[in-house]
Design a protein around this motif. Sequence first.
Motif, PDB file in Angstrom:
ATOM      1  N   VAL A 179      14.913 -11.007 -17.480  1.00 56.11           N
ATOM      2  CA  VAL A 179      14.572  -9.617 -17.151  1.00 56.11           C
ATOM      3  C   VAL A 179      15.275  -9.174 -15.870  1.00 56.11           C
ATOM      4  O   VAL A 179      15.883  -8.096 -15.807  1.00 56.11           O
ATOM      5  N   GLU A 180      15.213 -10.009 -14.848  1.00 54.70           N
ATOM      6  CA  GLU A 180      15.768  -9.645 -13.541  1.00 54.70           C
ATOM      7  C   GLU A 180      17.290  -9.513 -13.587  1.00 54.70           C
ATOM      8  O   GLU A 180      17.871  -8.546 -13.064  1.00 54.70           O
ATOM      9  N   TYR A 181      17.963 -10.487 -14.228  1.00 56.07           N
ATOM     10  CA  TYR A 181      19.425 -10.474 -14.262  1.00 56.07           C
ATOM     11  C   TYR A 181      19.951  -9.325 -15.125  1.00 56.07           C
ATOM     12  O   TYR A 181      21.022  -8.790 -14.866  1.00 56.07           O
ATOM     13  N   GLN A 182      19.191  -8.956 -16.174  1.00 52.89           N
ATOM     14  CA  GLN A 182      19.658  -7.873 -17.040  1.00 52.89           C
ATOM     15  C   GLN A 182      19.821  -6.591 -16.217  1.00 52.89           C
ATOM     16  O   GLN A 182      20.840  -5.894 -16.333  1.00 52.89           O
ATOM     17  N   LYS A 183      18.850  -6.291 -15.406  1.00 53.48           N
ATOM     18  CA  LYS A 183      18.923  -5.083 -14.580  1.00 53.48           C
ATOM     19  C   LYS A 183      20.084  -5.184 -13.599  1.00 53.48           C
ATOM     20  O   LYS A 183      20.847  -4.220 -13.399  1.00 53.48           O
ATOM     21  N   PHE A 184      20.265  -6.351 -13.006  1.00 58.04           N
ATOM     22  CA  PHE A 184      21.332  -6.561 -12.034  1.00 58.04           C
ATOM     23  C   PHE A 184      22.700  -6.336 -12.675  1.00 58.04           C
ATOM     24  O   PHE A 184      23.550  -5.621 -12.130  1.00 58.04           O
ATOM     25  N   PHE A 185      22.945  -6.945 -13.847  1.00 55.17           N
ATOM     26  CA  PHE A 185      24.257  -6.828 -14.492  1.00 55.17           C
ATOM     27  C   PHE A 185      24.489  -5.424 -15.045  1.00 55.17           C
ATOM     28  O   PHE A 185      25.609  -4.902 -14.996  1.00 55.17           O
TER      29      PHE A 185
ATOM     30  N   ASP B 262      27.334 -11.441  -1.916  1.00 47.28           N
ATOM     31  CA  ASP B 262      26.683 -11.091  -0.654  1.00 47.28           C
ATOM     32  C   ASP B 262      25.325 -11.787  -0.578  1.00 47.28           C
ATOM     33  O   ASP B 262      24.974 -12.612  -1.417  1.00 47.28           O
ATOM     34  N   HIS B 263      24.551 -11.430   0.436  1.00 43.43           N
ATOM     35  CA  HIS B 263      23.243 -12.087   0.629  1.00 43.43           C
ATOM     36  C   HIS B 263      22.315 -11.849  -0.554  1.00 43.43           C
ATOM     37  O   HIS B 263      21.545 -12.748  -0.928  1.00 43.43           O
ATOM     38  N   ALA B 264      22.389 -10.655  -1.165  1.00 42.15           N
ATOM     39  CA  ALA B 264      21.523 -10.366  -2.313  1.00 42.15           C
ATOM     40  C   ALA B 264      21.842 -11.300  -3.472  1.00 42.15           C
ATOM     41  O   ALA B 264      20.933 -11.806  -4.143  1.00 42.15           O
ATOM     42  N   VAL B 265      23.140 -11.536  -3.696  1.00 43.17           N
ATOM     43  CA  VAL B 265      23.548 -12.425  -4.781  1.00 43.17           C
ATOM     44  C   VAL B 265      23.161 -13.864  -4.459  1.00 43.17           C
ATOM     45  O   VAL B 265      22.641 -14.605  -5.313  1.00 43.17           O
ATOM     46  N   ILE B 266      23.398 -14.281  -3.221  1.00 41.33           N
ATOM     47  CA  ILE B 266      23.071 -15.656  -2.815  1.00 41.33           C
ATOM     48  C   ILE B 266      21.572 -15.918  -2.969  1.00 41.33           C
ATOM     49  O   ILE B 266      21.148 -17.001  -3.391  1.00 41.33           O
TER      50      ILE B 266
ATOM     51  N   PRO C 145      36.948 -22.465  -4.815  1.00 35.06           N
ATOM     52  CA  PRO C 145      36.283 -21.192  -4.500  1.00 35.06           C
ATOM     53  C   PRO C 145      35.313 -20.778  -5.605  1.00 35.06           C
ATOM     54  O   PRO C 145      35.558 -21.028  -6.787  1.00 35.06           O
ATOM     55  N   LYS C 146      34.233 -20.144  -5.187  1.00 36.59           N
ATOM     56  CA  LYS C 146      33.169 -19.803  -6.132  1.00 36.59           C
ATOM     57  C   LYS C 146      32.907 -18.302  -6.151  1.00 36.59           C
ATOM     58  O   LYS C 146      33.115 -17.601  -5.166  1.00 36.59           O
ATOM     59  N   ASN C 147      32.434 -17.854  -7.315  1.00 37.27           N
ATOM     60  CA  ASN C 147      31.921 -16.489  -7.461  1.00 37.27           C
ATOM     61  C   ASN C 147      30.816 -16.528  -8.511  1.00 37.27           C
ATOM     62  O   ASN C 147      30.440 -17.606  -8.990  1.00 37.27           O
ATOM     63  N   LEU C 148      30.293 -15.386  -8.887  1.00 39.48           N
ATOM     64  CA  LEU C 148      29.244 -15.346  -9.898  1.00 39.48           C
ATOM     65  C   LEU C 148      29.862 -15.638 -11.269  1.00 39.48           C
ATOM     66  O   LEU C 148      30.879 -15.054 -11.643  1.00 39.48           O
TER      67      LEU C 148
END
Length: 596
Positions: free
Chosen positions: A320-326, A389-393, A443-446
């Motif tokens: 639920v949470e990730y759906q809104k984020f993406f 950013d901090h929100a993603v971390i 190096p990392k990303n989402l």
Amino acid sequence: MPKPLVPLLGSPIIEYVLKNLSQINPAAIGINLHHRPEKILAWAKSCAYKEKFFFSLEEQILGTGGGIKKAEPFLRDSFFVVYNGDIFAEIDLREVLKFHLEKGALATLVVKPNPFANKIFVDEEGKFLGVDPLYVPERCCKKTGFTGIAVYSPEFLNFLPEGPSTVLEGWVEALKKGYPIYTYELKGAWFDIGTPASYLKTLIYLLKTQGENLYVCPEVATDGVEFQGYVSVEIASQLEKGTFLENVAVISPGGIVSGRFKDGILGKDFFIQVPREQFLPHSEEGCLIGYGGSDRKFYRINGLVKMKVERLNEDFFRTVEYQKFFEERGIKIPNILQVSQEKGEVFFEDLGDLSLYNWLKGKKNLTLIKEMYQKVVDEVVKLHIIPVDHAVINKFRKFDYEHFRWETHYFKEKFLDSFLKISDEEILKQEFEQLARISDSFPKNLIHRDLQCQNIMIKNGTPYLIDYQGARIGPPGYDIASLLWDPYYQLEKHLREELLGYYIEKRKKLDPYFEQQPFLDSLIYLRIQRHLQALGAYANLSLFKGKKYFLKFIPQALIYLREEVKELGWSGLEKMVDEIYKKVMVEPVGLEPTTS
């Protein structure tokens, strides 16, 4: 078309019969002919068992007993098996023969309870007592159904008259004379394909047991065709662009298919409509869909897709949470329309059943495949360039050394120890440690983390990412390895290279911080890491989750892994993979055949 040649996932049902008969290595195989005998004879010419065939032609119908009696010269020297040519059954005939011989039976009838055809009377020990309505016993007993499969001793032929008769009459005559007739209860699946509904039921059962909802004859072009539900395009046909098929079996050789068809059987000059409730499994939850590795269940109900979990867990809330984020960041994923924590339910928009895995079936235009994968890469790049950013971390877990080591431990425990019974050596543990540390250093990303073609849905030509709740902060090469070196579908090498270049150029254009060389350097390590994880997952799902259809993906994952470890050149991994390759590919360990 004679019923024994009616196709089931590309093979006539008679070949399923012969596969079962091959368990007992019969000295000869008699085939009773009547309707369109020339078609059976033509098929037989290319059959692997053609040297064993004996044909008995019934010009006039003689019945189930008369057909056996007519073949008496072929049958009288040994016990024999009679197997109806329109039956699909999961059966071990070796066990039936053993039972027959141990009982000293004149006949052993293979039975299975069937509420629509329970006509066989048996006692508690399985002894045949009569058949309704021909011979009803006086004493109390239970009833069951005859499957159309039986073993007979040659003396049974004495109870069948010349000319038309039924096998039931022979059973009753032998019973009256005191000869022992037993029944053997079939535990596996059984279908009589004699009606359109039962034929569709059989197809759906076979598709489900193979973890599929779509079969397409490999010669059939599917560009511009949409599928939903359970579909089987059995025979080479021409599917016109714009055609829509839902819960349909196509059995029209050489025919042109154009239009929208739902719930039935499509032939060259006919369409047999079958009420959905007669063949499609359904429950109050809805129609169960999907065959992935998740413990979550998905249902189609009232135009929506419902995800159901037995108990709330972190993945439920991440969904639920990730759906809104993406969604806020423009990534194409299914909309969530309703959430019920109390019931453990999430309702999504229905994207249909056309995953990229299914979209690729049949004969595909390479240009269209490239264009579709480019659309997928576009979505992946959108995901990969989200600023960490901090929100993603704070929101997403890390795909780091600890998780890489979890994956290789998972591979060791599930694939090496449990599936292959192979013990790893100390040098392999050292190399797994090294693999994890190197993989973690890039190096990392989402990232999506499970970016294979079954987790990409296609709707109106547009790809959507699903199963996104496992997203993590990790090296992007892991996603690219999952997508371009996918065991579910093998891309041609030149196309893979073009798509890899497309990703790099797209990423460089949109992300000024993207480092091309570290990304390319990471791929060999992340490909190995991904395929070790996939092999562990396939073993776990097949051995411990009852999803044996995942076994069919092991060979391709292993082919990739073998190429990769040879390129890397680490001795422990090379030795281990060579040993696995020998066990799986040279001395197969019960893997299921791959379906198109």
